[in-house]
Each structure stands twice: as C-alpha cells, then as structure tokens.
Design an enzyme around this catalytic site. Structure first.
Site, PDB file in Angstrom:
ATOM      1  N   LYS A  92       0.843  -1.193   0.000  1.00 18.52           N
ATOM      2  CA  LYS A  92       0.000   0.000   0.000  1.00 18.52           C
ATOM      3  C   LYS A  92       0.875   1.239   0.000  1.00 18.52           C
ATOM      4  CE  LYS A  92       0.831   1.820   4.203  1.00 18.52           C
ATOM      5  NZ  LYS A  92       1.176   3.229   4.492  1.00 18.52           N
ATOM      6  N   ASP A 103      -3.442  -1.016   8.754  1.00 21.78           N
ATOM      7  CA  ASP A 103      -3.352  -1.209   7.314  1.00 21.78           C
ATOM      8  C   ASP A 103      -3.913  -2.542   6.832  1.00 21.78           C
ATOM      9  OD1 ASP A 103      -2.081   1.263   6.974  1.00 21.78           O
ATOM     10  OD2 ASP A 103      -0.096   0.397   7.310  1.00 21.78           O
TER      11      ASP A 103
END
Length: 320
Positions: free
Chosen positions: A19, A150
């Site tokens: 990410k 996350d």
C-alpha cells in the site's frame, strides 16, 4: 467478495499488495495513544505471497527477493501473520488447528509499504480457504482492524479512504491508471520514532485531519498532473528531519522527470509519480544511473488479497 467458498485443499497461496498513501493527514495524539488519521490508500503492484498448509504446530518460513533484508522479520509467534491466524481460529472457536505459513516477500521491510499487514491479510484469506471457513467479508475486515491499521485495506485493495487509525476503509472512485517508480532504502525507518518527531515538530493545536475534496476529484479525473499536485504526507517533514539524506532521492526523482515525489507512509521508501508507462521506465532508468539501484516500477491501483492458482508449472500463474 473477499472470502471464498472453495473446498478444503492441501495448501492455499494468497497474494497481497503493498500500500501507499496518496494523502496522509495526521491529527494530535489522543488519550488512547493513537493519532487520528485521514488517509487515501492505493494498492500497487508489489506483492507478498503467503502459502498455508496444515501442520501440527504453527511455524513461519521466509523467502524473498534477493535484494530484501529479512533479518528483522520475526519467524516466531510475534509475526503478524501468526497473530492473524490465531485470531481467525479464536473467531471460529478452533482449538486444534495450526498451519505452516510460508511467506515470500516482495515488499521492502520497514519501508512504509505495509508488507507485514499484507502478510496478515493474505494469511486470513488463505486459512479461510484452506479450512473452508466461509468467514464473511465483514468479519475478515473486523479481524484485520484488530490486527493493525493497514490490514483492512490490504484485504480491500484498489483505492480507498482510511479514517480512525486508518482501519475504517471505504472504496474511492479512481479513474486513473497510475505509474509509480518506487525507491526503497536499505535502512528502515521506525514508525513510532517518526510519529514521536511529528508530535515534537507539531506542538499544540494540530487540526483534525480530513481527506481533501480536490484529491478526490483528481483521482476521479485520471489526470496524473492533477493528482501530482494533491499528493501530501504529514509524516514527510518529520521523517526527512530524521533522515535528511532522503532529500537526495526526492531531488533525483524530480530531476529524472517525475511529476511528484512523496514519502510512503512513515518512510523511508520514496514514491515517484510519473506521467505514463513509458515515462516511469525512463524515470527508473535515470534513478538507477543516479545510484538508486533498487528502484522498481509499480502500477496502481491493483486488487487486494486474491488467491493464486498454479497450473502445470510454478511459473504459470492464473489469478482469480
């Protein structure tokens, strides 16, 4: 759907992406010890592959790309993948299950790209498929949120907003095919240290974070120059203050033709947004010539966790 309904098999391999944060707004440290965040995530084409198989006891086995330093990745039960596995077992009331967890790392360690969270997300889905648990998407996302900020996004992928500690994710309209030159660094950067320095530099009166409307419009437009103007990271200044040598990477990236340079999360990986596919390869070539030999090309957005099925030969991969 994240979860699947396949029958139990001998082993399952799941792939999860890295990410990046196109926007990372950070609020003041709260009473619970966390900073409220308003972020825009994007999943990019760097991956971790996790393969799980039944075993009497839990174990973690690491391999990785040749240029990745895996020395700081734990292989005991403190590994986030094992914590994810145990959380899934508790959720389903499984007391007699364990697995061998094989992680092939392709995301730089401690680079602000959430490789550990990707491992956890991949493990959740892989074990769900291996044991045919049929965990709902909502439960997988909740389990992920309990593991780390996350992890839910690694399950979701694409482009999404993240609120709270980043774990409250929602898909975001994205009309672009974005091309990133990702420039990792051999020496990691401590996320807690960067946040502490953010607090030191910010002082009192930090405003509540929010996702800018213009960033939403830039993503929907698909225009890389418009997106470049909206990239922002509140942790960039404290990270560069701790690691001033990273400024050279920013300068080299802009000189190479990148539209914008941005720190990924808490760093130290630097992201260079490029105009198109041809441009990103030119930027990467210039970065390598400037001494940044580990620079790689990654497209975005890409899907979140998904099973990898090998047919006929190990190098023939049909993704579903």
């Amino acid at each position: 759907m994240i979860a699947g309904d396949d029958a139990t098999r001998a082993s399952v391999t799941v792939r999860a992406p890295a990410k990046i944060n196109l926007h990372l707004g950070v609020g003041a440290l709260g009473a619970g010890g966390f900073h409220p965040l308003a972020t825009v995530y994007q999943a990019i084409g760097l991956y971790e592959d996790v393969t799980v198989s039944d075993q009497q006891d839990w174990s973690v086995h690491l391999t990785g790309e040749a240029d990745l330093d895996l020395a700081d990745v734990p292989v005991d039960e403190s590994n986030l993948a094992v914590r994810a596995a145990r959380a899934l077992c508790v959720h389903h009331g499984l007391t007699d299950h364990a697995a061998r967890i094989e992680i092939r790392k392709g995301i730089p360690v401690a680079g602000g790209l959430a490789g550990g969270s990707a491992d956890a997300a991949a493990t959740l889905l892989a074990l769900d498929r291996l044991w045919d648990l049929r965990t709902s998407d909502e439960d997988l996302l909740r389990l992920g949120a309990d593991l780390g900020s996350d992890v839910p996004f690694a399950l979701l992928g694409g482009t999404a907003t993240g609120l709270g500690r980043g774990e409250e994710v929602a898909p975001l309209e994205d009309g672009g095919d974005w091309w990133w030159c990702v420039v990792p660094h051999a020496e990691g950067l401590s996320t807690p240290a960067v946040y502490r320095h953010f607090d030191e530099l910010s002082g009192d009166g930090v405003p509540p974070p929010a996702v800018p409307d213009e960033l939403r419009r830039a993503l929907a437009s698909g225009d890389p120059e418009r997106l470049a103007a909206q990239l922002h990271n509140d942790l960039q200044a404290p990270a560069l203050d701790l690691r001033p040598e990273l400024r050279r990477t920013f300068d080299d990236g802009v000189a190479a033709g990148a539209l914008a340079a941005l720190l990924s999360g808490s760093g130290p990986t630097v992201l260079l947004l490029c105009a198109d596919q041809a441009g990103v390869h030119e930027v990467r070539r210039a970065m390598v010539e400037a001494g940044h030999e580990r620079a790689v090309v990654a497209p975005g957005p890409v899907p979140g966790v998904h099973e990898v099925v090998y047919e006929n030969a190990p190098d023939t991969r049909n993704l579903r």
